[in-house]
Scaffold this active site. Structure first.
Site, PDB file in Angstrom:
ATOM      1  N   GLU A 163       0.826  -1.221   0.000  1.00 18.21           N
ATOM      2  CA  GLU A 163       0.000   0.000   0.000  1.00 18.21           C
ATOM      3  C   GLU A 163       0.853   1.262   0.000  1.00 18.21           C
ATOM      4  O   GLU A 163       0.736   2.127   0.876  1.00 18.21           O
ATOM      5  CB  GLU A 163      -0.947  -0.015   1.200  1.00 18.21           C
ATOM      6  N   GLU A 184      -5.604  -8.220  -1.196  1.00 13.02           N
ATOM      7  CA  GLU A 184      -6.295  -8.172   0.101  1.00 13.02           C
ATOM      8  C   GLU A 184      -7.758  -7.845  -0.127  1.00 13.02           C
ATOM      9  O   GLU A 184      -8.082  -6.943  -0.901  1.00 13.02           O
ATOM     10  CB  GLU A 184      -5.736  -7.056   1.002  1.00 13.02           C
TER      11      GLU A 184
HETATM   12  C1  BGP Z   1      -4.417  -2.953   4.835  1.00 18.06           C
HETATM   13  C2  BGP Z   1      -3.074  -3.461   5.240  1.00 18.06           C
HETATM   14  C3  BGP Z   1      -3.066  -4.674   6.057  1.00 18.06           C
HETATM   15  C4  BGP Z   1      -4.326  -4.935   6.842  1.00 18.06           C
HETATM   16  C5  BGP Z   1      -5.601  -4.469   6.235  1.00 18.06           C
HETATM   17  C6  BGP Z   1      -6.813  -4.478   7.142  1.00 18.06           C
HETATM   18  O1  BGP Z   1      -4.357  -1.590   4.749  1.00 18.06           O
HETATM   19  O2  BGP Z   1      -2.263  -3.710   4.128  1.00 18.06           O
HETATM   20  O3  BGP Z   1      -1.857  -4.731   6.723  1.00 18.06           O
HETATM   21  O4  BGP Z   1      -4.211  -5.009   8.159  1.00 18.06           O
HETATM   22  O5  BGP Z   1      -5.486  -3.208   5.685  1.00 18.06           O
HETATM   23  O6  BGP Z   1      -6.758  -3.387   8.002  1.00 18.06           O
HETATM   24  P1  BGP Z   1      -7.000  -3.492   9.541  1.00 18.06           P
HETATM   25  O7  BGP Z   1      -6.023  -4.483  10.041  1.00 18.06           O
HETATM   26  O8  BGP Z   1      -6.781  -2.127  10.070  1.00 18.06           O
HETATM   27  O9  BGP Z   1      -8.409  -3.940   9.680  1.00 18.06           O
END
Ligand code: BGP
Length: 472
Positions: free
Chosen positions: A172, A366
């Site tokens: 990201e 993701e």
């Molecule tokens: C993205 C990241 C991850 C992840 C995901 C979910 O931005 O790449 O590392 O954690 O989001 O976010 P969160 O863990 O805050 O729910």
């Protein structure tokens, strides 16, 4: 309709959110090891005794990866995305020689992934770098990081080149704007004014672009069979109304992210960012060859995270979260307890926009639902009934299928957090994504027991059917 034969179904995690063992195997502290409440909190001054840091143990994947990967095999996954902890390989980033114990850990990990029938998809830097590099250089603001990253890349490409075909440089990367410490190791809280802050952000981004281009070049020279992708966060963004000002403000928000993918996929700074930087008084320090390097070494594919969408209203401030930018809620969509709006069609729209813009293969690196799961006892067994998660995935899979039917090349789908891990956004454990529940709470209590949720069997079957949800 349907998914291509070689579609890469899988799951995704990040080292700092699951491995734990923060001081084992010769690992140095990383920037995530000084955060207590996720990527939006400020780091403590070093590690403070008596304070709880979720990354220190996480879910102990470091010691339990065999057990966890066995579960991933049962899910029929074809790909497993994880990251390499930079500070496991170079504890401060400055060492001349890599830490053999760290390399050995990933050797074993990648072997295990293969032996479980999966391909590793590896992020070289997922929201982390050795803490030392952030403290000494203010992270990616300094050009010094480019050769240090190059050294790290060369080490991991040399060592793991035979085991890893799919690589991503920075997780990201477009979050350098909204979570500068996690994404680039920079402390914008130390800037004395807005202009200085912007200067730091754009300078860090530029240095990361050069490092990204060097990684692409290195990969192509050393591993002609491998692919080096880039990785961005792309949530859906809609104008809040048909007011032209809202439409224009939405376009500008989208450009904040496109800036990053335009540079890495098209190989040049886009006109709109040049103007923006000029207006904000940003003056990039760069070397003569930088732009040529960026032009000649674009990424092989574009991967991205997609969780939700939002709407943009001109003049109303937006905020940035792990799930992407957040403006005003959309009355047509449901919202999770964390304020994330569920929008499968938004994923189809993002896929179409990205394919239209770059015409290169896309990878959904993701996607997933963070929810509060409840463990209930039934006939002496612990059960988690997470139909909401099944529903979320089902609807997103259908949206991807439609995009593929439209002619978009999607390489794969990696569900975020296939077993519960620490939340990047808040440092919580109780924001759970997994098909596998892990017994641990926000304060760090729990047995770390792994329990399959209802979604586990459903997902295993879906993947086995290569996404043919009609036959479920
Ligand atoms: C993205 C990241 C991850 C992840 C995901 C979910 O931005 O790449 O590392 O954690 O989001 O976010 P969160 O863990 O805050 O729910």
């Amino acid at each position: 309709m349907g998914f291509p034969e070689n579609f890469l179904w899988g799951g995704a995690v990040a080292a700092n959110q699951c491995e734990g063992a923060w001081r084992e195997g010769g690992k140095g502290p990383s920037i995530m090891d000084v955060l207590q409440h996720g990527v939006h909190s400020l780091p403590t001054e070093g590690i403070q005794p008596g304070l709880y840091y979720p990354s220190h143990e996480s879910v102990d994947f470091y010691h339990r990866y065999r057990e966890d990967l066995k579960l991933m095999e049962e899910l029929n996954f074809k790909v497993f995305r994880t990251s390499i902890g930079w500070s496991r390989i170079y504890p401060t980033g400055m060492e001349k020689e890599p830490n053999e114990e760290g390399l050995r850990f990933y050797d074993n990990l990648f072997d295990e992934i293969h032996s479980r029938g999966m391909e590793p998809l590896v992020t070289i830097s997922h929201f982390e770098m050795p803490l030392y590099l952030s403290e000494r250089y203010n992270g990616w603001e300094s050009r010094e990081l480019i050769p240090l990253f190059e050294k790290y890349c060369r080490t991991v490409l040399t060592r793991f080149g035979k085991k890893v075909k799919y690589w991503l440089t920075f997780n990201e990367i477009n979050n350098v704007h909204t979570m500068p410490y996690a994404a680039a190791g920079i402390r914008i809280d130390r800037a004395s004014n807005k202009a200085e802050e912007q200067q730091m952000i754009y300078q860090a981004a530029h240095n990361m672009f050069v490092a990204n281009a060097k990684a692409v070049k290195m990969c192509h020279e050393m591993l002609p069979e491998a692919l080096m992708g880039c990785m961005l966060s792309f949530s859906g963004v809609y104008p809040n109304s048909s007011r032209p000002e809202d439409v224009h403000a939405t376009m500008e928000i989208e450009e904040r992210s496109y800036f990053f993918s335009d540079v890495m996929m098209r190989g040049a700074y886009p006109w709109y960012t040049r103007k923006l930087m000029e207006r904000q008084g940003v003056q990039l320090r760069m070397e003569q060859k930088d732009l040529e390097l960026i032009r000649e070494n674009t990424n092989d594919f574009l991967s991205f995270s997609y969780y939700r969408s939002t709407t943009i209203k001109d003049g109303v401030m937006t905020t940035g979260h792990t799930g992407g930018v957040k403006g005003i809620d959309n009355p047509y969509l449901d919202t999770t307890p964390w304020g994330w709006q569920i929008d499968p069609t938004g994923l189809r729209i993002v896929l179409e926009k990205l394919y239209d813009r770059y015409g290169k293969k896309l990878f959904i690196a993701e996607n997933g639902l963070g929810a509060r799961d409840e463990v209930v006892m039934e006939q002496g067994e612990k059960r988690i009934h997470d139909n909401y998660r099944i529903d979320y995935i089902h609807r997103h899979i259908r949206a991807i299928e439609e995009a593929i039917a439209d002619g978009i090349e999607v390489m794969g789908y990696a569900y975020w957090g296939p077993f519960d891990i620490v939340s990047a956004g808040t440092g919580e454990m109780e924001k759970r994504y997994g098909f596998v529940y892990i017994d641990k709470d926000n304060e760090g209590n729990g047995s770390l027991e792994r329990i399959k949720k209802d979604s586990f069997a459903w997902m295993a079957r879906l993947v086995d059917l290569n996404g043919d949800w009609r036959s479920l």
